[in-house]
Each structure stands twice: as structure tokens, then as C-alpha cells.
Design a protein around this motif. Structure first.
Motif, PDB file in Angstrom:
ATOM      1  N   GLN A  90       0.824  -1.207   0.000  1.00 26.85           N
ATOM      2  CA  GLN A  90       0.000   0.000   0.000  1.00 26.85           C
ATOM      3  C   GLN A  90       0.856   1.255   0.000  1.00 26.85           C
ATOM      4  OE1 GLN A  90      -3.102   0.037   2.970  1.00 26.85           O
ATOM      5  NE2 GLN A  90      -3.724  -2.073   2.549  1.00 26.85           N
ATOM      6  N   ASN A  91       1.956   1.253   0.760  1.00 29.24           N
ATOM      7  CA  ASN A  91       2.845   2.412   0.793  1.00 29.24           C
ATOM      8  C   ASN A  91       3.442   2.692  -0.579  1.00 29.24           C
ATOM      9  OD1 ASN A  91       2.370   2.661   3.524  1.00 29.24           O
ATOM     10  ND2 ASN A  91       4.257   1.634   4.158  1.00 29.24           N
ATOM     11  N   ILE A  92       3.859   1.622  -1.274  1.00 25.51           N
ATOM     12  CA  ILE A  92       4.416   1.793  -2.618  1.00 25.51           C
ATOM     13  C   ILE A  92       3.349   2.307  -3.576  1.00 25.51           C
ATOM     14  CG2 ILE A  92       5.325   0.533  -4.616  1.00 25.51           C
ATOM     15  CD1 ILE A  92       6.855  -1.241  -2.659  1.00 25.51           C
ATOM     16  N   GLN A 110      -1.009 -13.423  -7.914  1.00 31.45           N
ATOM     17  CA  GLN A 110      -0.884 -13.536  -6.451  1.00 31.45           C
ATOM     18  C   GLN A 110      -1.118 -12.213  -5.723  1.00 31.45           C
ATOM     19  OE1 GLN A 110       2.644 -15.609  -5.161  1.00 31.45           O
ATOM     20  NE2 GLN A 110       2.324 -17.314  -6.552  1.00 31.45           N
ATOM     21  N   ASN A 111      -1.375 -11.145  -6.458  1.00 34.68           N
ATOM     22  CA  ASN A 111      -1.567  -9.827  -5.837  1.00 34.68           C
ATOM     23  C   ASN A 111      -3.036  -9.580  -5.498  1.00 34.68           C
ATOM     24  OD1 ASN A 111       0.927  -8.144  -7.957  1.00 34.68           O
ATOM     25  ND2 ASN A 111       1.176  -9.398  -6.122  1.00 34.68           N
ATOM     26  N   THR A 112      -3.686 -10.570  -4.921  1.00 33.95           N
ATOM     27  CA  THR A 112      -5.132 -10.485  -4.715  1.00 33.95           C
ATOM     28  C   THR A 112      -5.532  -9.466  -3.654  1.00 33.95           C
ATOM     29  OG1 THR A 112      -4.938 -12.403  -3.247  1.00 33.95           O
ATOM     30  CG2 THR A 112      -5.588 -12.826  -5.519  1.00 33.95           C
ATOM     31  N   GLU A 113      -4.749  -9.356  -2.581  1.00 36.23           N
ATOM     32  CA  GLU A 113      -5.140  -8.457  -1.488  1.00 36.23           C
ATOM     33  C   GLU A 113      -5.066  -6.995  -1.913  1.00 36.23           C
ATOM     34  OE1 GLU A 113      -6.529  -9.282   1.343  1.00 36.23           O
ATOM     35  OE2 GLU A 113      -6.431 -11.388   0.729  1.00 36.23           O
ATOM     36  N   ILE A 114      -3.959  -6.597  -2.521  1.00 39.46           N
ATOM     37  CA  ILE A 114      -3.805  -5.195  -2.909  1.00 39.46           C
ATOM     38  C   ILE A 114      -4.779  -4.827  -4.024  1.00 39.46           C
ATOM     39  CG2 ILE A 114      -1.958  -5.620  -4.605  1.00 39.46           C
ATOM     40  CD1 ILE A 114      -2.255  -2.583  -2.226  1.00 39.46           C
ATOM     41  N   THR A 115      -5.060  -5.766  -4.924  1.00 32.78           N
ATOM     42  CA  THR A 115      -5.989  -5.455  -6.009  1.00 32.78           C
ATOM     43  C   THR A 115      -7.422  -5.365  -5.507  1.00 32.78           C
ATOM     44  OG1 THR A 115      -6.017  -7.824  -6.587  1.00 32.78           O
ATOM     45  CG2 THR A 115      -4.559  -6.398  -7.850  1.00 32.78           C
ATOM     46  N   ILE A 118      -7.766  -1.790  -4.099  1.00 27.52           N
ATOM     47  CA  ILE A 118      -7.899  -0.702  -5.077  1.00 27.52           C
ATOM     48  C   ILE A 118      -8.989  -0.967  -6.112  1.00 27.52           C
ATOM     49  CG2 ILE A 118      -5.505   0.046  -4.822  1.00 27.52           C
ATOM     50  CD1 ILE A 118      -4.816  -1.507  -7.335  1.00 27.52           C
ATOM     51  N   HIS A 119      -9.693  -2.075  -5.979  1.00 34.19           N
ATOM     52  CA  HIS A 119     -10.766  -2.440  -6.908  1.00 34.19           C
ATOM     53  C   HIS A 119     -10.258  -2.541  -8.351  1.00 34.19           C
ATOM     54  CE1 HIS A 119     -13.543  -1.829  -3.604  1.00 34.19           C
ATOM     55  NE2 HIS A 119     -13.084  -0.607  -3.433  1.00 34.19           N
ATOM     56  N   ALA A 120      -9.162  -3.263  -8.523  1.00 33.53           N
ATOM     57  CA  ALA A 120      -8.609  -3.474  -9.862  1.00 33.53           C
ATOM     58  C   ALA A 120      -9.509  -4.430 -10.646  1.00 33.53           C
ATOM     59  CB  ALA A 120      -7.199  -4.040  -9.763  1.00 33.53           C
TER      60      ALA A 120
END
Length: 305
Positions: A90-92, A110-115, A118-120
Motif C-alpha cells: 500500500q505504501n508503494i 498472487q496480488n489479490t489483497e492489494i488489487t 484498489i478495486h482493480a
């Protein structure tokens, strides 16, 4: 203790450490390797966490002198790779959006949490593990696919391994140009140069084709390979090839050739229902990657696309 985060220009990155992170990470795909990024993206940068424990590649361009992150052709998945917690991700993300208030970002499967944060937008990909003997893989084919393969086998089609890379790319451009309006000749040239070098020095690029009795190409594929996957980057079937189920036969022969190897066949996915159906007939599993587009530019610049 907070992670150390640094944004580094592509030409300043430590290639050995970057590629090691990609190689040992299960989501480190070929698109993220140093040489591939350098070949496909004229300008890129990367966020590095600590001593290359995690990385994210960020290609960028300029329009009206406004820099922005973009999604290059011939790259499906980028995103966070390596050992990294959600807070650092999130910081990045906050930093990179602040740096370039307009952009499109690719995230891997594998980037499921961050996406989710941000509603990717999710995108489908289809994979088939080749670790089993061919007869076992064949059992997973749909009945319809098996019928197509038997039909193709009766027409004296030939599985061919030496179609020139340029010929395969040219056919792809010829039959798919209406879908490729955003891809420039310069970008095709960069990709061709990478493929030629990868084929010559590391066998990471190769073609496979189906020919008829007159040695005409009915279907052809340009594939990349690393230690995890064989990637279906370009696939073209001629009208005559469609009539003989040449593409069904082509992928069946590719699967037969590489069966019992510890790699996945990555069909590369599609949002087109007919293409998805074709891939699913091989007994594939669905994998989801993500695209995120944002526009935080002030008015009236936020009207630009």
C-alpha cells in the motif's frame, strides 16, 4: 521495523539481484525479467524493497510532457513479486500514484489483497500443467476437442518446429491487425529483437506450426519459456487452418511434445468468450490477473486519455 523502499531507474537496477528475486518467486514470470523489460519497455523503473527482497516493475511514457505508467504490449502480468507485506504494498502504491497521477498498472495472479483494496479489474488467464504423461492429459480434453484432433489427424497435417520467428510475427500482424491498433511497428520491432536473441542464446523463444501437404502454414504459435511456464504469446490460424481444426491440433502437439515436464502451458488468456472456450477444452484451470487504471490529474488534464 519499516521496510526500506526505493524507486530505481531501470538502467540503475542491479540485474543479478533483480532476476534472482524473479526466479525464486512463484509469481515471478518472464515478463518481469530484466532483459525482457529492457527489450519491451524503452523506459521503466522499479520499486525495490530492502535488498531486492521484493520488486515491482513500472514501465512509463510521456504525453504532452506528462509522465504516466502504462501497460506495454506483450506483457500480461507485472505487479508485486517477492517477500512483501500488504502495508508495504500500500505504501508503494501511494507513492507511485503520487509520482504519476495518471496511469495503468498490471498486477499478477498472487496480488489479490492489494488489487481488492484498489478495486482493480480482474482478467482471465488459462493454464495447463504439463507434468503428467500425455495420455493422462488427453483424458482431460473435452469430447469435442478430441473429435477435432482426430479430424485434423486424418488430413495429413504436419507438426513443424522451424518456422522463422519473423514469419510467425508477420502472420500475427496480418490476421490480428484490427485488434492491434495501439501496437506500433517500433514495439513489434523491439519484441522481434528480443525473440531473436532469446532463440539464439537461451532457447527461451521458439515457434511451432501446423503445415498442410503443400507446406503452407495452417496455424502457428510463438512461445516464450522460463523455468515455470511456456507462454503462448502469439497464435495465428489461417482461414484454411480453421476449416481443418489446425489450431486444436497445434496445441495438442505442443502438449504432447512437452508433457511430463515440470512447467505450465500458459495459454495467455482472453476476454473473448470463444477464445476462452477453446482454451477450456484442454482441461485448463483459470487464473486471474488484474489491471488497474486511475486518473488523478487536475481538470482539464483529467479529460485526457
Amino acid at each position: 521495523m519499516n521496510d526500506q523502499i526505493e524507486l530505481i531507474a531501470g538502467n540503475k537496477i542491479d540485474q543479478t539481484k533483480w532476476d534472482h528475486c524473479i526466479e525464486v518467486s512463484t509469481n515471478g514470470l518472464i515478463y518481469n525479467t530484466y532483459n525482457y523489460l529492457n527489450a519491451i519497455c524503452p523506459i521503466w523503473a522499479g520499486y525495490v524493497v530492502n535488498d531486492y527482497e521484493a520488486v515491482i516493475a513500472l514501465p512509463y511514457k510521456r504525453k504532452l510532457n506528462i509522465p504516466y505508467w502504462y501497460t506495454p504490449p506483450f506483457i500480461q502480468q507485472l505487479g508485486f513479486i517477492g517477500t512483501i507485506n500488504e502495508q508495504t504494498q500500500q505504501n508503494i502504491l501511494i507513492q507511485l500514484i503520487k509520482k504519476h497521477p495518471y496511469g495503468s498498472l498490471l498486477f499478477n495472479h498472487q496480488n489479490t489483497e492489494i488489487t481488492r483494496f484498489i478495486h482493480a479489474e480482474p482478467k482471465p488467464n488459462f493454464l495447463l500443467h504439463l507434468n503428467q504423461p500425455y495420455p493422462e492429459i488427453y483424458k482431460g480434453y473435452s469430447n469435442e476437442l478430441q473429435q477435432h484432433i482426430r479430424k485434423a489427424a486424418r488430413t495429413n497435417l504436419v507438426y513443424y518446429k522451424d518456422t522463422p520467428i519473423k514469419k510467425t510475427i508477420d502472420l500475427y500482424k496480418q490476421f490480428h491487425r484490427h485488434q492491434l491498433k495501439q501496437v506500433t511497428e517500433f514495439e513489434f520491432g523491439n519484441f522481434f529483437n528480443y525473440c531473436e536473441q532469446a532463440a539464439s542464446f537461451s532457447q527461451q523463444c521458439f515457434t511451432r506450426s501446423i503445415l498442410n501437404e503443400e507446406k503452407e502454414i495452417m496455424s502457428t504459435a510463438l512461445l516464450l519459456r522460463d523455468n515455470k511456464r511456456i507462454y503462448n504469446i502469439m497464435n495465428t490460424t489461417t482461414p484454411a487452418g480453421r476449416a481443418t481444426a489446425a489450431n486444436h491440433y497445434l496445441f495438442d502437439q505442443i502438449i504432447q511434445e512437452f508433457s511430463e515436464e515440470q512447467v505450465w502451458l500458459d495459454f495467455e488468456g482472453s476476454s473473448i468468450p470463444g477464445v476462452q472456450y477453446f482454451y477450456q477444452q484442454f482441461g485448463t484451470i483459470k487464473e486471474t490477473y488484474f489491471v488497474y487504471h486511475y486518473n488523478h490529474l487536475p481538470f482539464p488534464l483529467n479529460l485526457l486519455k
